[in-house]
Scaffold this active site. Structure first.
Site, PDB file in Angstrom:
ATOM      1  N   SER A 124       0.832  -1.195   0.000  1.00  0.00           N
ATOM      2  CA  SER A 124       0.000   0.000   0.000  1.00  0.00           C
ATOM      3  C   SER A 124       0.873   1.253   0.000  1.00  0.00           C
ATOM      4  O   SER A 124       1.970   1.265   0.573  1.00  0.00           O
ATOM      5  CB  SER A 124      -0.853  -0.021   1.266  1.00  0.00           C
ATOM      6  OG  SER A 124      -1.406   1.240   1.503  1.00  0.00           O
ATOM      7  N   TYR A 148      -1.878  -1.457  10.669  1.00  0.00           N
ATOM      8  CA  TYR A 148      -2.115  -1.922   9.302  1.00  0.00           C
ATOM      9  C   TYR A 148      -0.906  -1.579   8.419  1.00  0.00           C
ATOM     10  O   TYR A 148      -0.338  -2.435   7.743  1.00  0.00           O
ATOM     11  CB  TYR A 148      -3.386  -1.283   8.727  1.00  0.00           C
ATOM     12  CG  TYR A 148      -3.493  -1.472   7.238  1.00  0.00           C
ATOM     13  CD1 TYR A 148      -3.768  -2.725   6.698  1.00  0.00           C
ATOM     14  CD2 TYR A 148      -3.250  -0.411   6.348  1.00  0.00           C
ATOM     15  CE1 TYR A 148      -3.822  -2.918   5.327  1.00  0.00           C
ATOM     16  CE2 TYR A 148      -3.302  -0.596   4.975  1.00  0.00           C
ATOM     17  CZ  TYR A 148      -3.588  -1.849   4.469  1.00  0.00           C
ATOM     18  OH  TYR A 148      -3.623  -2.050   3.104  1.00  0.00           O
ATOM     19  N   LYS A 152       2.241  -3.969   6.564  1.00  0.00           N
ATOM     20  CA  LYS A 152       2.670  -3.972   5.152  1.00  0.00           C
ATOM     21  C   LYS A 152       4.185  -3.750   5.067  1.00  0.00           C
ATOM     22  O   LYS A 152       4.872  -4.408   4.291  1.00  0.00           O
ATOM     23  CB  LYS A 152       1.938  -2.878   4.372  1.00  0.00           C
ATOM     24  CG  LYS A 152       0.446  -3.130   4.210  1.00  0.00           C
ATOM     25  CD  LYS A 152       0.169  -4.359   3.362  1.00  0.00           C
ATOM     26  CE  LYS A 152      -1.307  -4.637   3.196  1.00  0.00           C
ATOM     27  NZ  LYS A 152      -1.591  -5.963   2.635  1.00  0.00           N
TER      28      LYS A 152
HETATM   29  P1  NAD Z   1     -10.874  -7.167   0.936  1.00  0.00           P
HETATM   30  O1  NAD Z   1     -11.122  -7.199   2.403  1.00  0.00           O
HETATM   31  O2  NAD Z   1     -12.017  -6.877   0.045  1.00  0.00           O
HETATM   32  O3  NAD Z   1     -10.205  -8.532   0.467  1.00  0.00           O
HETATM   33  C1  NAD Z   1      -9.342  -9.258   1.278  1.00  0.00           C
HETATM   34  C2  NAD Z   1      -9.776 -10.711   1.224  1.00  0.00           C
HETATM   35  O4  NAD Z   1      -8.888 -11.494   2.037  1.00  0.00           O
HETATM   36  C3  NAD Z   1     -11.193 -10.927   1.774  1.00  0.00           C
HETATM   37  O5  NAD Z   1     -11.925 -11.696   0.840  1.00  0.00           O
HETATM   38  C4  NAD Z   1     -10.970 -11.698   3.087  1.00  0.00           C
HETATM   39  O6  NAD Z   1     -12.041 -12.586   3.340  1.00  0.00           O
HETATM   40  C5  NAD Z   1      -9.669 -12.410   2.804  1.00  0.00           C
HETATM   41  N1  NAD Z   1      -8.848 -12.742   3.973  1.00  0.00           N
HETATM   42  C6  NAD Z   1      -8.411 -11.919   4.965  1.00  0.00           C
HETATM   43  N2  NAD Z   1      -7.616 -12.585   5.817  1.00  0.00           N
HETATM   44  C7  NAD Z   1      -7.534 -13.874   5.359  1.00  0.00           C
HETATM   45  C8  NAD Z   1      -6.852 -15.025   5.780  1.00  0.00           C
HETATM   46  N3  NAD Z   1      -6.096 -15.023   6.880  1.00  0.00           N
HETATM   47  N4  NAD Z   1      -6.988 -16.159   5.068  1.00  0.00           N
HETATM   48  C9  NAD Z   1      -7.752 -16.185   3.949  1.00  0.00           C
HETATM   49  N5  NAD Z   1      -8.429 -15.126   3.490  1.00  0.00           N
HETATM   50  C10 NAD Z   1      -8.307 -13.971   4.189  1.00  0.00           C
HETATM   51  O7  NAD Z   1      -9.694  -6.130   0.686  1.00  0.00           O
HETATM   52  P2  NAD Z   1      -9.149  -5.523  -0.676  1.00  0.00           P
HETATM   53  O8  NAD Z   1      -9.518  -4.091  -0.706  1.00  0.00           O
HETATM   54  O9  NAD Z   1      -9.481  -6.386  -1.806  1.00  0.00           O
HETATM   55  O10 NAD Z   1      -7.582  -5.572  -0.384  1.00  0.00           O
HETATM   56  C11 NAD Z   1      -6.776  -6.637  -0.846  1.00  0.00           C
HETATM   57  C12 NAD Z   1      -5.351  -6.403  -0.398  1.00  0.00           C
HETATM   58  O11 NAD Z   1      -4.910  -5.145  -0.894  1.00  0.00           O
HETATM   59  C13 NAD Z   1      -5.190  -6.347   1.118  1.00  0.00           C
HETATM   60  O12 NAD Z   1      -3.972  -6.971   1.455  1.00  0.00           O
HETATM   61  C14 NAD Z   1      -5.128  -4.866   1.391  1.00  0.00           C
HETATM   62  O13 NAD Z   1      -4.409  -4.571   2.556  1.00  0.00           O
HETATM   63  C15 NAD Z   1      -4.408  -4.353   0.164  1.00  0.00           C
HETATM   64  N6  NAD Z   1      -4.691  -2.942  -0.120  1.00  0.00           N
HETATM   65  C16 NAD Z   1      -5.982  -2.528  -0.243  1.00  0.00           C
HETATM   66  C17 NAD Z   1      -6.252  -1.179  -0.486  1.00  0.00           C
HETATM   67  C18 NAD Z   1      -7.666  -0.681  -0.599  1.00  0.00           C
HETATM   68  O14 NAD Z   1      -7.871   0.527  -0.503  1.00  0.00           O
HETATM   69  N7  NAD Z   1      -8.659  -1.531  -0.823  1.00  0.00           N
HETATM   70  C19 NAD Z   1      -5.190  -0.277  -0.601  1.00  0.00           C
HETATM   71  C20 NAD Z   1      -3.881  -0.734  -0.484  1.00  0.00           C
HETATM   72  C21 NAD Z   1      -3.642  -2.085  -0.231  1.00  0.00           C
END
Ligand code: NAD
Ligand code: UDP
Length: 330
Positions: A124, A148, A152
């Site tokens: 991120s 958080y 990362k």
């Molecule tokens: P999201 O919550 O929609 O998706 C994450 C998925 O991971 C979910 O389906 C959840 O059920 C699953 N999950 C969580 N912990 C788990 C585990 N221990 N085992 C199996 N499944 C697990 O989030 P997103 O927005 O799709 O984000 C995806 C990734 O991108 C994350 O790592 C997040 O930190 C990173 N990210 C997101 C953003 C954002 O703004 N959405 C920005 C920067 C980074």
């Protein structure tokens, strides 16, 4: 090629599954559904007319992950699974550190054991902390002020160290800016759990009448209109960035910003949404949100030069697609 997508039922993961399937990859999803629904994957299959193999497992569980690697010959991993709410991470830091760091350790360990060399990691822009914009991949990282963000930073460090020791291990660390929008079908998109923390889902919920008005967190930043500036990127552009990174992977660690390189203020995004969808968004200015920075946008030359990838969807289509998904799923 079989790609294991952890967290593939989530917001970014599900859109990336579409891009992977359309690019000809076979997709295996491992997700514990703690923040997503299986219905999303059914919709991905409907959109692409292709199959996904799904395992409802927690990727911090080494035994379950190994079992999956025993059953399938995995060629690469895209590791999305993680908890992502900044505010929540301050309330339950141990759960965040455990989930986000242990998952990375287990997956890297299992990759080593099974000889899997391709690893793409969801990081991120938050890792840049309060650096000067635009953010470059080679900047020194600044403290992130929340568990958080630290999870990362630590995961990036772990993967970097692992890549030094395992011959041929190829890692792409992708630092996302602000993903918004939805697949143009309106079938999948972002489904916040409870009241949204992020700006775009908050706007769509005001637009649909679930929330009364938007609260803009501060208009006294040193930005051109005083509101915070972010680099919003369409989730399908982001998804395609993963396919580009997977194709390009080479030994060692490569870090890429996935953003558009353009900053948009809160007020500009509100106006763009109003114009694109012909809906008024009532708002009031309230005080700054603790931990927010004034401006965050990417320098995107590295991804463009090395991956041959560039985000090209407009702010307008981000607003239109977010709204279409909200309307279809209210
Ligand atoms: P999201 O919550 O929609 O998706 C994450 C998925 O991971 C979910 O389906 C959840 O059920 C699953 N999950 C969580 N912990 C788990 C585990 N221990 N085992 C199996 N499944 C697990 O989030 P997103 O927005 O799709 O984000 C995806 C990734 O991108 C994350 O790592 C997040 O930190 C990173 N990210 C997101 C953003 C954002 O703004 N959405 C920005 C920067 C980074
Ligand atoms: N924001 C806002 N009201 C909200 C949610 C967000 O004014 O209800 C602002 C926030 O202060 C920031 C921008 O919108 O300037 C993007 O916030 P978001 O939470 O979407 O992303 P992040 O701050 O994590 O980059």
């Amino acid at each position: 090629m079989n790609i294991l997508v952890t967290g593939g039922a989530g917001y970014i993961g599900s859109h990336t599954c579409i891009s992977l399937l359309e690019a000809g990859y076979s997709v295996i999803v491992a997700d514990n559904l703690c923040n997503s629904k299986i219905e999303t994957l059914k919709r991905v299959m409907k959109i692409t007319n292709k199959e996904i193999i799904f395992y409802k497992i927690d990727v911090t569980n080494e035994h379950d992950v190994e079992e999956l690697f025993e059953k399938h010959s995995i060629d690469g991993i895209i590791h999305f699974a993680g908890l992502k709410a900044v505010g929540e991470s301050q309330k339950i830091p141990l759960i965040y550190y455990y989930n986000n760091i242990v998952s990375t350790i287990i997956l890297a360990k299992v990759c080593e054991k099974y000889g899997v060399k391709r690893f793409v990691f969801s990081s991120s822009a938050t890792v840049y902390g309060e650096n000067q914009v635009p953010f470059f991949e080679n900047m020194n990282l600044m403290p992130t002020t929340n568990p958080y963000g630290e999870s990362k930073v630590i995961s990036e460090r772990i993967l970097t160290d692992v890549a030094k020791e395992i011959p041929g291990f190829s890692v792409a660390i992708l630092r996302y800016f602000n993903p918004v929008g939805a697949h143009e079908s309106g079938l999948i998109g972002e489904v916040p759990n409870g009241n949204p923390n992020n700006l775009m889902p908050y706007i769509t919920q005001v637009a649909v009448g679930k929330l009364d008005k938007l609260r803009i967190f501060g208009d006294d930043y040193s930005t051109f209109d005083g509101t915070g500036i972010r680099d919003y990127i369409h989730v399908m552009d982001l998804a395609e960035g993963h396919v580009a990174a997977l194709r390009y992977l080479k030994e060692g660690v490569q870090v890429y910003n996935l953003g558009t390189g353009k900053g948009t203020s809160v007020i500009e995004l509100v106006r763009a949404f109003e114009e694109a969808n012909n809906i008024k968004i009532p708002y009031e200015i309230v005080s700054r949100r603790h931990g927010d920075i004034a401006a965050c946008y990417a320098d995107v030359t590295k991804a463009s030069r090395e991956l041959g990838w560039r985000a090209n969807r407009s702010i307008r289509s981000m607003c239109e697609d977010s709204w279409r998904f909200e309307l279809n799923n209210k």
